[in-house]
Scaffold this motif. Structure first.
Motif, short mmCIF file in Angstrom:
data_model
loop_
_atom_site.label_atom_id
_atom_site.label_comp_id
_atom_site.label_asym_id
_atom_site.label_seq_id
_atom_site.Cartn_x
_atom_site.Cartn_y
_atom_site.Cartn_z
N ASP A 228 3.81 -38.33 -48.47
CA ASP A 228 3.49 -39.77 -48.56
C ASP A 228 4.36 -40.61 -47.63
OD1 ASP A 228 1.70 -39.14 -50.57
OD2 ASP A 228 2.43 -40.67 -51.96
N ALA A 229 5.60 -40.18 -47.40
CA ALA A 229 6.53 -40.97 -46.61
C ALA A 229 6.07 -41.17 -45.17
CB ALA A 229 7.92 -40.32 -46.62
N LEU A 230 5.20 -40.31 -44.67
CA LEU A 230 4.75 -40.42 -43.29
C LEU A 230 3.85 -41.63 -43.08
CD1 LEU A 230 4.05 -36.65 -42.59
CD2 LEU A 230 5.92 -38.00 -41.68
N PHE A 231 3.10 -42.01 -44.10
CA PHE A 231 2.15 -43.12 -44.08
C PHE A 231 1.00 -42.83 -43.12
CE2 PHE A 231 0.58 -47.50 -43.55
CZ PHE A 231 0.51 -47.85 -44.88
N PHE A 232 1.24 -42.82 -41.83
CA PHE A 232 0.20 -42.37 -40.90
C PHE A 232 0.85 -41.86 -39.61
CE2 PHE A 232 0.86 -46.36 -38.82
CZ PHE A 232 0.34 -46.25 -37.54
N THR A 233 0.16 -40.97 -38.95
CA THR A 233 0.49 -40.19 -37.75
C THR A 233 1.36 -38.97 -38.09
OG1 THR A 233 2.50 -41.29 -36.95
CG2 THR A 233 0.40 -42.23 -36.26
N TRP A 234 0.94 -37.83 -37.55
CA TRP A 234 1.59 -36.53 -37.68
C TRP A 234 1.49 -35.93 -39.08
CZ3 TRP A 234 2.61 -34.11 -33.34
CH2 TRP A 234 3.03 -34.80 -32.21
N GLU A 235 0.77 -36.59 -40.02
CA GLU A 235 0.71 -36.03 -41.37
C GLU A 235 -0.02 -34.68 -41.38
OE1 GLU A 235 -2.76 -38.73 -40.71
OE2 GLU A 235 -0.59 -39.05 -40.62
N GLU A 236 -1.02 -34.51 -40.51
CA GLU A 236 -1.72 -33.23 -40.47
C GLU A 236 -0.80 -32.12 -39.93
OE1 GLU A 236 -4.68 -36.58 -40.00
OE2 GLU A 236 -2.98 -35.93 -38.78
N PHE A 237 -0.03 -32.44 -38.89
CA PHE A 237 0.88 -31.45 -38.31
C PHE A 237 1.93 -31.01 -39.33
CE2 PHE A 237 4.87 -30.73 -35.78
CZ PHE A 237 4.49 -29.52 -35.22
N ASP A 238 2.47 -31.95 -40.07
CA ASP A 238 3.46 -31.63 -41.08
C ASP A 238 2.90 -30.68 -42.13
OD1 ASP A 238 5.98 -32.06 -42.62
OD2 ASP A 238 4.64 -33.09 -44.01
N LEU A 239 1.70 -30.95 -42.60
CA LEU A 239 1.06 -30.07 -43.59
C LEU A 239 0.74 -28.72 -42.95
CD1 LEU A 239 -0.13 -29.60 -46.39
CD2 LEU A 239 -2.22 -30.76 -45.63
N ALA A 240 0.29 -28.74 -41.70
CA ALA A 240 -0.04 -27.49 -41.01
C ALA A 240 1.17 -26.58 -40.90
CB ALA A 240 -0.61 -27.79 -39.62
N LEU A 241 2.34 -27.14 -40.62
CA LEU A 241 3.54 -26.32 -40.54
C LEU A 241 3.81 -25.59 -41.85
CD1 LEU A 241 6.05 -28.58 -38.56
CD2 LEU A 241 4.77 -26.59 -37.71
N ARG A 242 3.55 -26.27 -42.95
CA ARG A 242 3.76 -25.62 -44.25
C ARG A 242 2.70 -24.55 -44.52
NH1 ARG A 242 3.44 -30.30 -47.68
NH2 ARG A 242 3.43 -31.70 -45.89
N PHE A 243 1.48 -24.80 -44.09
CA PHE A 243 0.45 -23.75 -44.19
C PHE A 243 0.90 -22.50 -43.42
CE2 PHE A 243 -3.24 -27.03 -44.57
CZ PHE A 243 -3.12 -27.04 -45.94
N ILE A 244 1.39 -22.73 -42.21
CA ILE A 244 1.78 -21.61 -41.35
C ILE A 244 2.97 -20.86 -41.95
CG2 ILE A 244 2.68 -21.04 -39.06
CD1 ILE A 244 0.99 -23.53 -38.07
N ASN A 245 3.90 -21.58 -42.55
CA ASN A 245 5.02 -20.91 -43.22
C ASN A 245 4.57 -20.08 -44.41
OD1 ASN A 245 7.24 -21.53 -41.64
ND2 ASN A 245 7.67 -23.45 -42.68
N LEU A 246 3.42 -20.42 -44.97
CA LEU A 246 2.85 -19.63 -46.07
C LEU A 246 2.09 -18.41 -45.56
CD1 LEU A 246 1.50 -22.51 -48.36
CD2 LEU A 246 3.30 -20.88 -48.96
#
Length: 345
Positions: free
Chosen positions: A193-211
């Motif tokens: 939530d802290a991102l508000f907008f921009t790069w939120e997809e990349f941040d989530l994608a990094l966690r997907f990739i770590n999984l």
């Protein structure tokens, strides 16, 4: 997924929810732009070959515009319009929209976009069903009026643009249109939530990739985007600030020491100076540092941050390998002008 205890949003119009289990939830965030949003809703409701429910989450439309959205779903058994207490941004809004449903696939559609074909949603659901290690499908984003690639929404290395009609594993996905497996969204903890907008997809994608999950770009699964300069955050407002702040914050919360980010910050400073937004970028650095210092992973989620050896290899293969040499990157990523939204045609 155990969602945060979000306050129940105000139900405005449409069904309270699906009468029975569906294969996909389509989530659309709304804030004014009623004409485009009504068209997006109609496009989602017209999807065939898959059971779905459309969730429209309003974050502060003016009353006349909210009334138009309500008219679009009044009496609809497959759509629900709710209103949040305030604008929670793209990240927070999508979290709250996703929490409303329970379908195994969540398709996020921008409110100025439409599905390219009547079976686009069904194809996205089938793709996730067929490849069980996929966390997300990244859609091709097309300019609505022309069918050409929306270059303002190309979120991948320029070296991959020649494959826009094809398919490849990717390090991220683009918000205008994408499908996520709900189980992976849950395991990764959703958007920050802290991102508000921009790069939120990349941040989530990094966690997907770590999984150990993959993201697949599919050029044959597309949405058409009504790109309009007046409807976007201007670089001269707060967009560059969020762009720089969020990218630095994401790097730090994934383990990059602040000192190691100095070259990136200097590159952003040079680009900001070249494009007339220097002050935004300078403010973004301290803001990112403050966010990173305040960040604490949720208990049990520490493994989502940093880079595992397999994640590092995945990112090298899907991203770094396509960015070219240092000279090309400096020319393309630092010395170039900030991308302008393509004019609506």
């Amino acid at each position: 997924m155990t969602y945060p205890n979000y306050p129940k949003p105000l139900h405005v119009a449409g069904a309270p929810g699906p009468a029975e289990a569906v294969e996909a939830d389509v989530v659309i965030l709304a804030m004014d732009r009623a004409e485009e949003t009504v068209a997006a809703i109609a496009s989602a409701r017209a999807q065939r070959g898959v059971t779905k429910h459309v969730w429209i989450v309003d974050q502060g439309s003016a009353e006349p515009n909210l009334a138009r959205l309500a008219d679009a779903v009044r009496g609809a058994p497959d759509a629900t319009l709710v209103r949040l207490d305030r604008n929670h941004g793209v990240a927070g809004g999508r979290n709250r929209a996703t929490a409303l449903g329970a379908a195994p696939v969540v398709f996020a559609l921008d409110n100025d976009a439409e599905f390219e074909r009547a079976d686009t949603l069904a194809r996205a659901v089938a793709a996730l069903r067929e490849e069980r290690d996929l966390a997300a499908i990244a859609c091709r984003i097309l300019v609505f009026a022309t069918g050409e690639d929306d270059l303002s929404s190309w979120g991948y290395p320029a070296g991959l643009l020649a494959q826009s009609a094809g398919s490849f594993d990717a390090a991220t996905f683009v918000g205008a249109g994408h499908a996520i497996r709900r189980a992976d969204f849950a395991a990764a903890g959703g958007y920050d939530d802290a991102l508000f907008f921009t790069w939120e997809e990349f941040d989530l994608a990094l966690r997907f990739i770590n999984l150990g999950r993959r993201i697949r770009y599919r050029g044959d699964i597309a949405v058409r985007h009504k790109v309009s300069p007046e409807a976007r955050f201007a670089w001269g407002g707060t967009r560059w600030f969020h762009f720089v702040r969020n990218r630095l914050y994401i790097a730090m919360k994934h383990g990059t020491p602040p000192a190691a980010l100095l070259p990136r910050f200097l590159a952003y400073t040079a680009k900001g100076a070249r494009n007339g937004v220097l002050a935004q970028g300078l403010r973004a650095g301290p803001a990112a540092l403050a966010m990173a210092r305040a960040f604490r992973p949720a208990p049990g989620s520490e493994h989502l941050y940093g880079e595992t050896p397999s994640a590092r290899a995945y990112l090298a293969r899907t991203d770094a390998a396509h960015r070219g040499g240092m000279a090309a990157r400096i020319r393309r990523e630092i010395l170039s002008a900030l991308p302008a939204a393509a004019p609506r045609r």
